[in-house]
Scaffold this active site. Structure first.
Site, PDB file in Angstrom:
ATOM      1  CB  SER A 186      -0.952   0.025   1.145  1.00 14.14           C
ATOM      2  OG  SER A 186      -1.799   1.219   1.204  1.00 14.14           O
ATOM      3  CB  SER A 198      -2.274   4.220   2.764  1.00 15.28           C
ATOM      4  OG  SER A 198      -3.487   4.161   1.833  1.00 15.28           O
ATOM      5  CE  LYS A 237     -11.921  -0.337  -0.047  1.00 13.95           C
ATOM      6  NZ  LYS A 237     -12.126   0.477  -0.956  1.00 13.95           N
ATOM      7  CG  ASP A 249     -13.232   3.841  -1.154  1.00 12.97           C
ATOM      8  OD1 ASP A 249     -12.133   4.383  -1.180  1.00 12.97           O
ATOM      9  OD2 ASP A 249     -13.214   2.655  -0.668  1.00 12.97           O
ATOM     10  N   GLY A 266     -17.720  -6.101  -6.025  1.00 13.35           N
ATOM     11  CA  GLY A 266     -17.224  -6.256  -4.192  1.00 13.35           C
ATOM     12  C   GLY A 266     -17.462  -4.819  -3.501  1.00 13.35           C
ATOM     13  CB  THR A 306     -19.765 -14.699  -8.688  1.00 12.64           C
ATOM     14  OG1 THR A 306     -18.644 -15.382  -8.765  1.00 12.64           O
ATOM     15  CG2 THR A 306     -21.016 -15.494  -8.186  1.00 12.64           C
TER      16      THR A 306
END
Length: 499
Positions: free
Chosen positions: A244, A246, A294, A330, A358, A381
């Site tokens: 990451s 971040s 999440k 987000d 997702g 899926t």
């Protein structure tokens, strides 16, 4: 004030190679560990001259193969190397828990060399680690050391609790508690907080054990010299998460805002219940949440903002007065660069295809539907695509129906992790779709800067948006939630230039 020393483990095959590594990293390090078990036989004779050339404290280590080392000789040969070298100015010598040679022990005492009494376990955190550490010390002046492979979040919790228990019982220092592997990484950054007198680092590509990071990264990225026992801890949780960016954003933001008492680091988490217990033990103030957690964190929240409720996904948690407050940054982070690419606003009548169903896709779809965009959701899926489409009133289909993207040609948003690993033969999630050149293609992945999907889109003349812009935008919102201060814009510029 108590602070851990930063040690670089030297694993070069020759003394010259090790001195070159010291020259490169000397400004960052407090001391060095010479791993003599890595040296070529001809270099062993030069051990006695090494401390004088270094000018900083040196730990002498000749690690057995059974403890993860490279020494291939007999125990008699190993003890002979140690005894012949100890009078040469070494500050420490690393001797294992079951080391039995009294002559070497006496040589260390006569030469004023402090023994680091060490224990290693590459299989996990042993159930009796506490008992072993409490009994490992043979003489009062020794430093005790445990380096154990952390296999999961529960083991990290156990290791942290033990380190803090020993700090309360015995005071700060005279011990080194290290977690190896990605799961154990926080123990290296938080060594001062945990009461460890030394933390270990390595040069890239020359790790003596799994997990160490290079000294420059510890100092420049994680601001290791500033971390004390009162540090405010923030982080990002995911699995995997060590890649990451971040930490680079948030820690640079702390630096630019002169917040010397804060650090942000990655926590690789496979058990959320164990992590939230760990958060209480470490008094973590806030975390970013990434794949695959999440949605999983939501039951642990005390409160949720509108974005979490609407998108069914949380990417930010802030602890306030003992409560876990969940947010979704987000949504705003996703729309900010999209609006910028469209001149400041999303035009009416836009039609978009979203790849994935997702947690990240939920935030994206919610953001788009809030702006009045017609959305098609395609997922491997199809049932998951159907469920998400039902929530937000969208069309849906399987990835086998890529031709349907032609009916949603304005914007294509890729929300899955496909593309991060370019060795995956399926790294392009929509290989059968032919770009027309008028689409805006938005991939929320930020490493690599151009995923295979974006490269193909650029070649077709499409405008593309990389996940970095989204990461930087939502990180700025998180920074304000974490600290109450505005995120310095210049914090993201230097990091973005790397990609």
């Amino acid at each position: 004030m108590n602070r851990s020393s930063l040690c670089l483990s030297l694993t070069g095959a020759t003394i010259t190679e090790n001195l070159q590594e010291i020259e490169k990293y000397n400004a960052y390090c407090d001391l060095y560990e010479l791993r003599a078990d890595y040296l070529e036989p001809l270099s062993i004779s030069a051990l006695s001259s090494f401390p004088e050339q270094v000018k900083k404290p040196v730990i002498l280590t000749v690690r057995r193969a059974a403890d993860g080392g490279h020494f291939k000789g007999s125990e008699t040969e190993r003890c002979g190397i140690l005894r012949r070298s100890l009078a040469s100015g070494y500050r420490y010598v690393d001797l294992e828990e079951d080391f039995q040679d009294q002559k070497t022990e006496q040589a260390a005492e006569v030469s004023g060399v402090t023994v680091i009494r060490s224990f290693y376990d590459f299989s996990g955190v042993p159930a009796d680690l506490g008992r072993r550490l409490r009994n490992i010390k043979r003489n009062p002046g020794e430093v005790i050391k445990a380096a154990v492979m952390v296999q999961n979040t529960q083991e990290l919790l156990k290791l942290v609790e033990l380190a803090l228990e020993l700090k309360v019982r015995d005071g700060w220092g005279n011990r080194i508690i290290l977690g190896m592997g990605p799961m154990g990484f926080p123990t290296r950054v938080l060594s001062t907080f945990l009461g460890s007198s030394i933390t270990y680092s390595s040069t890239p590509g020359r790790q003596a054990a799994p997990g160490p990071v290079d000294p420059q990264t510890l100092v420049d990225l994680y601001r290791f010299p500033l971390i004390d026992e009162n540090v405010r801890i923030f982080g990002v949780i995911g699995n995997p998460v060590i890649h990451s960016e971040s930490p680079g954003l948030q820690n640079r933001g702390f630096s630019l805002r002169a917040m010397d008492d804060a650090v942000y680091l990655p926590f690789q988490v496979d058990n959320l219940e164990a992590f939230f217990r760990l958060a209480e033990v470490l008094d973590i103030r806030g975390v970013s949440v990434t794949i695959p957690h999440k949605q999983g964190v939501i039951p642990f929240l005390s409160s949720r903002d509108e974005g979490v409720e609407a998108a069914g996904a949380c990417n930010t948690i802030v602890w306030r007065d003992g409560l876990r407050c969940g947010y979704n940054t987000d949504i705003s982070g996703f729309t900010a660069p999209l609006k910028e690419s469209m001149g400041g606003a999303i035009p009416a009548g836009l039609r978009a295809a979203v790849i994935g169903a997702g947690g990240a896709a939920r935030a994206v779809v919610y953001a788009l539907r809030r702006e009045g965009v017609e959305v098609l959701i395609l997922n491997r899926t199809v049932e998951r695509a159907k469920e998400l489409a039902a929530v937000f009133g969208c069309s849906y289909g399987s990835l086998g129906e890529q031709e349907r993207i032609a009916d949603y040609p304005d914007l294509i948003v890729q929300t899955t992790s496909v593309g991060m690993n370019q060795e995956d033969p399926e790294y392009d999630p929509i290989p059968d779709y032919s770009f027309k050149g008028g689409e805006i293609v938005y991939d929320i992945i930020y490493i690599p800067r151009l995923t295979p999907l974006l490269k193909r889109a650029v070649q077709s003349g499409c405008r593309v948006i990389n996940g970095w812009d989204m990461l930087a935008a939502q990180a700025g919102i998180q920074f304000r939630l974490f600290t109450g201060q505005d995120f310095p814009r210049e914090a993201s510029s230097g990091i973005a230039d790397q990609y």
